[in-house]
Design a protein around this motif. Structure first.
Motif, PDB file in Angstrom:
ATOM      1  N   PRO A   8      15.426  -4.330  -5.671  1.00 45.32           N
ATOM      2  CA  PRO A   8      14.705  -4.265  -5.427  1.00 45.32           C
ATOM      3  C   PRO A   8      15.589  -4.502  -3.251  1.00 45.32           C
ATOM      4  CG  PRO A   8      14.410  -5.878  -6.429  1.00 45.32           C
ATOM      5  CD  PRO A   8      15.528  -5.774  -6.712  1.00 45.32           C
ATOM      6  N   ALA A   9      15.190  -2.936  -2.688  1.00 46.52           N
ATOM      7  CA  ALA A   9      15.343  -3.644  -1.418  1.00 46.52           C
ATOM      8  C   ALA A   9      14.162  -4.608  -1.262  1.00 46.52           C
ATOM      9  CB  ALA A   9      14.904  -2.888  -0.561  1.00 46.52           C
ATOM     10  N   GLN A  10      13.174  -4.984  -1.163  1.00 44.47           N
ATOM     11  CA  GLN A  10      12.522  -5.714  -0.532  1.00 44.47           C
ATOM     12  C   GLN A  10      11.390  -6.351  -1.950  1.00 44.47           C
ATOM     13  OE1 GLN A  10       9.129  -5.638   2.921  1.00 44.47           O
ATOM     14  NE2 GLN A  10       8.139  -4.531   1.044  1.00 44.47           N
ATOM     15  N   LEU A  11      11.262  -7.411  -1.653  1.00 44.46           N
ATOM     16  CA  LEU A  11      10.180  -9.021  -2.610  1.00 44.46           C
ATOM     17  C   LEU A  11       9.458  -8.921  -2.156  1.00 44.46           C
ATOM     18  CD1 LEU A  11      12.977 -10.700  -4.139  1.00 44.46           C
ATOM     19  CD2 LEU A  11      12.125  -8.469  -4.939  1.00 44.46           C
ATOM     20  N   VAL A  12       8.034  -9.113  -2.539  1.00 48.56           N
ATOM     21  CA  VAL A  12       7.222  -9.308  -1.810  1.00 48.56           C
ATOM     22  C   VAL A  12       6.782 -10.832  -2.672  1.00 48.56           C
ATOM     23  CG1 VAL A  12       4.556  -8.770  -1.404  1.00 48.56           C
ATOM     24  CG2 VAL A  12       6.743  -6.942  -1.085  1.00 48.56           C
ATOM     25  N   SER A  13       6.798 -11.622  -1.817  1.00 47.50           N
ATOM     26  CA  SER A  13       6.172 -13.399  -2.695  1.00 47.50           C
ATOM     27  C   SER A  13       4.865 -13.711  -2.883  1.00 47.50           C
ATOM     28  CB  SER A  13       7.491 -14.619  -2.333  1.00 47.50           C
ATOM     29  OG  SER A  13       6.837 -15.368  -2.485  1.00 47.50           O
ATOM     30  N   ALA A  67       0.458  -1.613   0.245  1.00 47.71           N
ATOM     31  CA  ALA A  67      -0.060  -0.219  -0.115  1.00 47.71           C
ATOM     32  C   ALA A  67       0.552   1.452  -0.079  1.00 47.71           C
ATOM     33  CB  ALA A  67      -1.111  -0.116   0.957  1.00 47.71           C
ATOM     34  N   ASP A  68       1.704   1.032   0.228  1.00 46.01           N
ATOM     35  CA  ASP A  68       2.788   2.626   0.686  1.00 46.01           C
ATOM     36  C   ASP A  68       4.542   1.965   0.264  1.00 46.01           C
ATOM     37  OD1 ASP A  68       0.804   3.721   2.106  1.00 46.01           O
ATOM     38  OD2 ASP A  68       1.296   2.729   4.129  1.00 46.01           O
ATOM     39  N   ALA A  69       4.112   1.094  -0.895  1.00 47.61           N
ATOM     40  CA  ALA A  69       5.200   0.563  -1.405  1.00 47.61           C
ATOM     41  C   ALA A  69       5.871   1.622  -2.992  1.00 47.61           C
ATOM     42  CB  ALA A  69       5.598  -0.584  -2.189  1.00 47.61           C
ATOM     43  N   ASP A  70       6.954   1.625  -2.477  1.00 46.79           N
ATOM     44  CA  ASP A  70       7.661   3.014  -3.934  1.00 46.79           C
ATOM     45  C   ASP A  70       8.707   1.403  -4.375  1.00 46.79           C
ATOM     46  OD1 ASP A  70      10.002   1.558  -2.335  1.00 46.79           O
ATOM     47  OD2 ASP A  70      10.499   3.443  -0.996  1.00 46.79           O
ATOM     48  N   GLU A  71       9.959   2.168  -5.381  1.00 46.72           N
ATOM     49  CA  GLU A  71      10.274   1.499  -6.197  1.00 46.72           C
ATOM     50  C   GLU A  71      10.426   0.188  -6.237  1.00 46.72           C
ATOM     51  OE1 GLU A  71      11.615   4.089  -9.587  1.00 46.72           O
ATOM     52  OE2 GLU A  71      10.256   5.070 -10.000  1.00 46.72           O
ATOM     53  N   ASP A  72      12.036   0.788  -4.931  1.00 43.57           N
ATOM     54  CA  ASP A  72      12.388  -0.538  -3.911  1.00 43.57           C
ATOM     55  C   ASP A  72      11.938  -1.950  -3.373  1.00 43.57           C
ATOM     56  OD1 ASP A  72      14.692   0.698  -4.370  1.00 43.57           O
ATOM     57  OD2 ASP A  72      14.763   1.339  -2.247  1.00 43.57           O
ATOM     58  N   THR A  73      10.389  -1.563  -3.593  1.00 41.36           N
ATOM     59  CA  THR A  73       9.546  -2.964  -3.135  1.00 41.36           C
ATOM     60  C   THR A  73       8.897  -3.157  -4.345  1.00 41.36           C
ATOM     61  OG1 THR A  73       9.567  -2.307  -1.208  1.00 41.36           O
ATOM     62  CG2 THR A  73       7.106  -3.737  -2.098  1.00 41.36           C
ATOM     63  N   ARG A  74       9.366  -4.567  -4.524  1.00 40.53           N
ATOM     64  CA  ARG A  74       8.488  -5.078  -5.924  1.00 40.53           C
ATOM     65  C   ARG A  74       8.418  -6.809  -5.293  1.00 40.53           C
ATOM     66  NH1 ARG A  74      12.026  -3.707 -10.465  1.00 40.53           N
ATOM     67  NH2 ARG A  74      10.025  -5.055 -12.232  1.00 40.53           N
ATOM     68  N   LEU A  75       6.760  -6.803  -6.129  1.00 40.53           N
ATOM     69  CA  LEU A  75       6.145  -7.891  -6.120  1.00 40.53           C
ATOM     70  C   LEU A  75       6.696  -9.852  -7.147  1.00 40.53           C
ATOM     71  CD1 LEU A  75       2.320  -6.380  -6.402  1.00 40.53           C
ATOM     72  CD2 LEU A  75       3.745  -7.571  -4.155  1.00 40.53           C
ATOM     73  N   ILE A  76       6.548 -10.356  -6.622  1.00 33.15           N
ATOM     74  CA  ILE A  76       7.583 -11.264  -7.538  1.00 33.15           C
ATOM     75  C   ILE A  76       6.448 -12.837  -7.270  1.00 33.15           C
ATOM     76  CG2 ILE A  76       9.039 -12.069  -5.458  1.00 33.15           C
ATOM     77  CD1 ILE A  76      10.724 -13.254  -7.466  1.00 33.15           C
ATOM     78  N   ALA A  77       6.529 -13.043  -8.487  1.00 31.00           N
ATOM     79  CA  ALA A  77       5.475 -13.948  -8.439  1.00 31.00           C
ATOM     80  C   ALA A  77       5.991 -15.801  -8.753  1.00 31.00           C
ATOM     81  CB  ALA A  77       4.113 -13.767  -9.535  1.00 31.00           C
ATOM     82  N   PRO A 114       2.951   1.119  -8.373  1.00 31.00           N
ATOM     83  CA  PRO A 114       3.476  -0.526  -6.931  1.00 31.00           C
ATOM     84  C   PRO A 114       2.389  -0.597  -5.960  1.00 31.00           C
ATOM     85  CG  PRO A 114       5.166   2.135  -7.181  1.00 31.00           C
ATOM     86  CD  PRO A 114       2.610   2.320  -8.202  1.00 31.00           C
ATOM     87  N   ALA A 115       1.152   0.149  -5.452  1.00 37.32           N
ATOM     88  CA  ALA A 115       0.304  -0.205  -4.067  1.00 37.32           C
ATOM     89  C   ALA A 115      -0.664  -1.617  -5.773  1.00 37.32           C
ATOM     90  CB  ALA A 115      -0.533   0.852  -4.307  1.00 37.32           C
ATOM     91  N   GLU A 116      -0.791  -1.046  -6.365  1.00 37.31           N
ATOM     92  CA  GLU A 116      -1.606  -1.924  -7.422  1.00 37.31           C
ATOM     93  C   GLU A 116      -1.095  -3.943  -7.553  1.00 37.31           C
ATOM     94  OE1 GLU A 116      -4.354  -0.320 -10.707  1.00 37.31           O
ATOM     95  OE2 GLU A 116      -2.543   0.286 -10.965  1.00 37.31           O
ATOM     96  N   LEU A 117      -1.894  -4.688  -7.377  1.00 35.07           N
ATOM     97  CA  LEU A 117      -1.589  -6.188  -7.966  1.00 35.07           C
ATOM     98  C   LEU A 117      -2.268  -6.804  -8.576  1.00 35.07           C
ATOM     99  CD1 LEU A 117      -0.941  -9.418  -7.230  1.00 35.07           C
ATOM    100  CD2 LEU A 117      -1.910  -8.958  -5.305  1.00 35.07           C
ATOM    101  N   ILE A 118      -1.842  -7.360 -10.128  1.00 39.56           N
ATOM    102  CA  ILE A 118      -3.114  -8.012 -10.808  1.00 39.56           C
ATOM    103  C   ILE A 118      -3.016  -9.098 -10.052  1.00 39.56           C
ATOM    104  CG2 ILE A 118      -2.758  -9.115 -13.109  1.00 39.56           C
ATOM    105  CD1 ILE A 118      -0.470  -7.178 -14.088  1.00 39.56           C
ATOM    106  N   THR A 119      -5.209  -9.190 -10.202  1.00 41.59           N
ATOM    107  CA  THR A 119      -5.967 -10.014  -9.797  1.00 41.59           C
ATOM    108  C   THR A 119      -6.433 -10.750 -10.725  1.00 41.59           C
ATOM    109  OG1 THR A 119      -7.704  -8.774 -10.005  1.00 41.59           O
ATOM    110  CG2 THR A 119      -6.481  -8.775  -7.291  1.00 41.59           C
ATOM    111  N   ALA A 120      -6.322 -10.590 -12.482  1.00 42.65           N
ATOM    112  CA  ALA A 120      -7.369 -11.368 -12.584  1.00 42.65           C
ATOM    113  C   ALA A 120      -6.907 -11.310 -14.407  1.00 42.65           C
ATOM    114  CB  ALA A 120      -8.349 -12.050 -12.618  1.00 42.65           C
TER     115      ALA A 120
END
Length: 202
Positions: free
Chosen positions: A46-51, A20-30, A161-167
């Motif tokens: 990235p400084a942080q990966l959200v798996s 929600a408050d992420a910046d470019e240093d946070t990336r989603l990974i699938a 950065p705060a969005e997630l593809i869901t479908a």
């Protein structure tokens, strides 16, 4: 390679809170088939990966009278092998079959491929021809993007950065629609395409 923190939310809501408050240093990974290559090549750090691998409600293929609704974490290989996809969206199955190798397709996810936005990927081209719609969520709510508006440039999309593809929603083409797909590679069939073309005639 830069050190990074890895966090793995168990639910979609938890994941949305994390970004929600992420910046470019946070990336989603699938599946990791795209982003990890960028990290290895030092094109991303990235400084942080959200798996998302523990999130259980972002997969599956559902069918309605309007077409297919495919969860963002559905693996490309599972979509390719789905009997209803083969019957109702045969061009999608053909394109998926020509992506890399079964090992890669068994890791890569539909949402991850779209978010990665590599211009040499096959899947985006097929979804353009199929008039797909990308569905996203953030803590502020949901949005829908027509696929031809979704891409901005090489490796760039309209995602925040705060969005997630869901479908991804794919309408079933009319019975009179015809498709053709051709991929030219520099070497083996598993290579990235030098040129790939998908034609739709209605």
């Amino acid at each position: 390679m830069r050190n990074f923190d890895l966090v793995a939310p168990a639910t979609k809501a938890e994941g949305l809170d994390l970004i929600a408050d992420a910046d470019e240093d946070t990336r989603l990974i699938a599946g990791g088939t795209g982003l990890l290559n960028l990290i290895k090549q030092r094109l991303a750090s990235p400084a942080q990966l959200v798996s998302l691998h523990k999130v259980g409600d972002l997969g599956g293929i559902d069918w309605t009278e309007h077409g297919a609704l495919i969860g963002a974490l559905e693996r490309l290989l599972d979509i390719e092998r789905d009997a209803t996809v083969a019957a109702r969206l045969p061009i999608l199955q053909q394109i998926l079959h020509e992506i890399a190798s079964p090992r890669i397709r068994g890791m890569a996810t539909l949402g991850g491929a779209l978010a990665h936005a590599d211009p040499n990927q096959d899947i985006g081209l097929g979804l353009l021809a199929l008039d797909a719609v990308v569905i996203t969520e953030s803590r502020a709510g949901g949005r829908q993007y027509k696929i031809d508006d979704f891409y901005r440039d090489y490796y760039e999309t309209l995602l925040t950065p705060a969005e997630l593809i869901t479908a991804v929603r794919i309408p079933v083409p009319a019975a009179t629609s015809r498709f053709a797909y051709k991929k030219f590679t520099p070497g083996s069939l598993e290579d990235y395409a030098c040129v790939n073309v998908c034609i739709r005639l209605d």
